[in-house]
Write an enzyme that holds these catalytic residues in place. Sequence first.
Site, PDB file in Angstrom:
ATOM      1  N   LYS A 116     -28.281  81.747  95.572  1.00  0.00           N
ATOM      2  CA  LYS A 116     -28.155  80.418  96.494  1.00  0.00           C
ATOM      3  C   LYS A 116     -28.993  80.225  97.214  1.00  0.00           C
ATOM      4  CE  LYS A 116     -23.731  79.731  95.350  1.00  0.00           C
ATOM      5  NZ  LYS A 116     -23.975  78.394  94.363  1.00  0.00           N
ATOM      6  N   GLY A 164     -19.643  79.181  98.486  1.00  0.00           N
ATOM      7  CA  GLY A 164     -18.008  78.755  99.223  1.00  0.00           C
ATOM      8  C   GLY A 164     -17.659  79.459  99.765  1.00  0.00           C
ATOM      9  N   LYS A 201     -30.095  78.339 110.113  1.00  0.00           N
ATOM     10  CA  LYS A 201     -29.772  77.531 111.385  1.00  0.00           C
ATOM     11  C   LYS A 201     -27.962  77.118 111.704  1.00  0.00           C
ATOM     12  CE  LYS A 201     -30.143  74.585 115.456  1.00  0.00           C
ATOM     13  NZ  LYS A 201     -30.746  75.615 117.147  1.00  0.00           N
ATOM     14  N   LYS A 237     -10.182  72.610  99.880  1.00  0.00           N
ATOM     15  CA  LYS A 237     -10.232  71.722 100.985  1.00  0.00           C
ATOM     16  C   LYS A 237      -8.788  70.823 100.271  1.00  0.00           C
ATOM     17  CE  LYS A 237     -14.801  70.525  98.579  1.00  0.00           C
ATOM     18  NZ  LYS A 237     -16.283  70.206  97.585  1.00  0.00           N
ATOM     19  N   ASN A 289     -22.698  72.317  92.690  1.00  0.00           N
ATOM     20  CA  ASN A 289     -21.470  72.602  91.894  1.00  0.00           C
ATOM     21  C   ASN A 289     -22.350  72.070  90.325  1.00  0.00           C
ATOM     22  OD1 ASN A 289     -20.247  74.428  93.951  1.00  0.00           O
ATOM     23  ND2 ASN A 289     -19.536  72.140  94.059  1.00  0.00           N
ATOM     24  N   ARG A 291     -20.529  71.582  87.455  1.00  0.00           N
ATOM     25  CA  ARG A 291     -19.051  71.464  86.703  1.00  0.00           C
ATOM     26  C   ARG A 291     -18.588  70.065  87.596  1.00  0.00           C
ATOM     27  NH1 ARG A 291     -17.303  75.127  91.591  1.00  0.00           N
ATOM     28  NH2 ARG A 291     -16.473  73.629  92.744  1.00  0.00           N
ATOM     29  N   VAL A 294     -12.519  68.937  91.667  1.00  0.00           N
ATOM     30  CA  VAL A 294     -10.619  68.958  91.762  1.00  0.00           C
ATOM     31  C   VAL A 294     -11.176  67.529  91.888  1.00  0.00           C
ATOM     32  CG1 VAL A 294      -8.719  69.428  92.685  1.00  0.00           C
ATOM     33  CG2 VAL A 294     -10.516  70.999  91.946  1.00  0.00           C
ATOM     34  N   ARG A 337      -4.251  67.794  97.749  1.00  0.00           N
ATOM     35  CA  ARG A 337      -3.942  68.349  97.393  1.00  0.00           C
ATOM     36  C   ARG A 337      -2.313  69.318  96.607  1.00  0.00           C
ATOM     37  NH1 ARG A 337      -9.376  71.905  96.175  1.00  0.00           N
ATOM     38  NH2 ARG A 337     -11.003  70.856  95.817  1.00  0.00           N
TER      39      ARG A 337
END
Length: 447
Positions: A116, A164, A201, A237, A289, A291, A294, A337
């Site tokens: 990150k 995440g 911050k 999510k 990300n 990839r 979803v 979902r």
Amino acid sequence: MFQKILIANRGEIALRVLRAAKELGIPTVVVHSTADADAMHVRLADESVCIGPPPSRDSYLNIHQIVAACEITGADAVHPGYGFLSENAKFADILAAHNITFIGPTGDHIRVMGDKIEAKRTAKRLGIPVVPGSDGAVSDEIEAKRIAAEIGYPVIIKASAGGGGRGMKVARNEADLQMALATARSEAGAAFGDDAVYIEKYLEKPRHIEIQVMGDGHGQGIHLGERDCSLQRRHQKVWEEALSPALNAEERKRIGDVCANAVAELGYSGAGTIEFLYEDGGFYFIEMNTRLQVEHPVTEAITGIDLVHEQIRVASGAGLSVTQDEVRFDGHAIECRINAEDPRTFAPSPGTISHFHTPGGLGIRVDSGVYSGYRIPPYYDSLIGKLIVHGRNRVECMMRLRRALDEFVVDGIQTTLPLFRDLVGNADIANGNYDIHWLEKYLAKEQ
Ligand code: MV4
């Protein structure tokens, strides 16, 4: 084009990729664990290979078994779906070393974005706006205090190897900082084997807005608008929509162009998502990300572009089928979902689905790998399907969603469907008036 694509995943995303490969006339092979012998992806694929026992680490995460399955079946490309090996740089490198195409970015691009601190440094260099904070890792408390005083409290300490939502600590004042730093560092070391942390911050009430991008690996990059994924519970999510109710066309174009240019400059290949916190009109990069996600169907609904077709095209060297000028945003889409979970406690609810009936009609899409009589194995995540609804505008989309939720029947297990029936009637949701904390507060009130 590829001779045969191996799909290294399960559930609804394995079906999603299968469908795209079939449309392109490419034979498919799926791998599966012993727990998934009767899964839909195994039934629909041209070939299947059982690669191990139920635990993911022995099957869907077993790189050697997957490479062996490619060699046995003659697959020359692998689609990793999401989760599992989709953001594993070593997997991408190993496939490349075996002359098998990983349908995704290079191992090096995955590696940069997986760290990150490195991701944020790269984003900044590419002109993407980032959250004010440390320029890289913080070495000690003295440095942390100096930076916190500069940017102002509250601040958040994040693990470089996290992401995440894992390994984060908020400090509201200098007294909190020492503990937050020590805890974040020791948790990061224990969880990821890397105790590098950085400081930012802390934004109090942002929305989570992410930009879908695609690159051709040769300097072409496009964006496909944003998704608003602010409705989350414990960093999972729950509801995603496109476009965001919070952005106007000018903001969309500005941040979209920044992201498309960044992807082009990186020489990035395939689908990616650049995640931002959005507060008071400002965008602040948090992660990328590398990839397919979803929630990609909401972007497909409003653009009409098949993201998996594009991934396969790009990986085969055929390039993107669209230019930025050809990308249009049509109406509004929402994804719910459907998880096999208690709708209040979110405890997993595996078991046998006695009856499964999906809604239909204009603007309705259901992506799911389950069927009446299917037994949900307890070993994997609880997503059993996604309801994606499209309308000419958000009001029409919500009308259709309410009707589709009424038609949806899943008997024999508990699901999150009742939660969505509540949400669709809520005034804040109807008004698009929510931030990243809205759902947790709503659920706390409901208990
Ligand atoms: C933040 C933040 C506030 N300020 N960073 C959580 C997941 C990870 N991707 C980043 N996260 C956050 N980073 C700063 N500087 C708040 C969160 C956050 C969050 C972000 C997106 C969606 C839901 C969230 C829930 C809690 C915290």
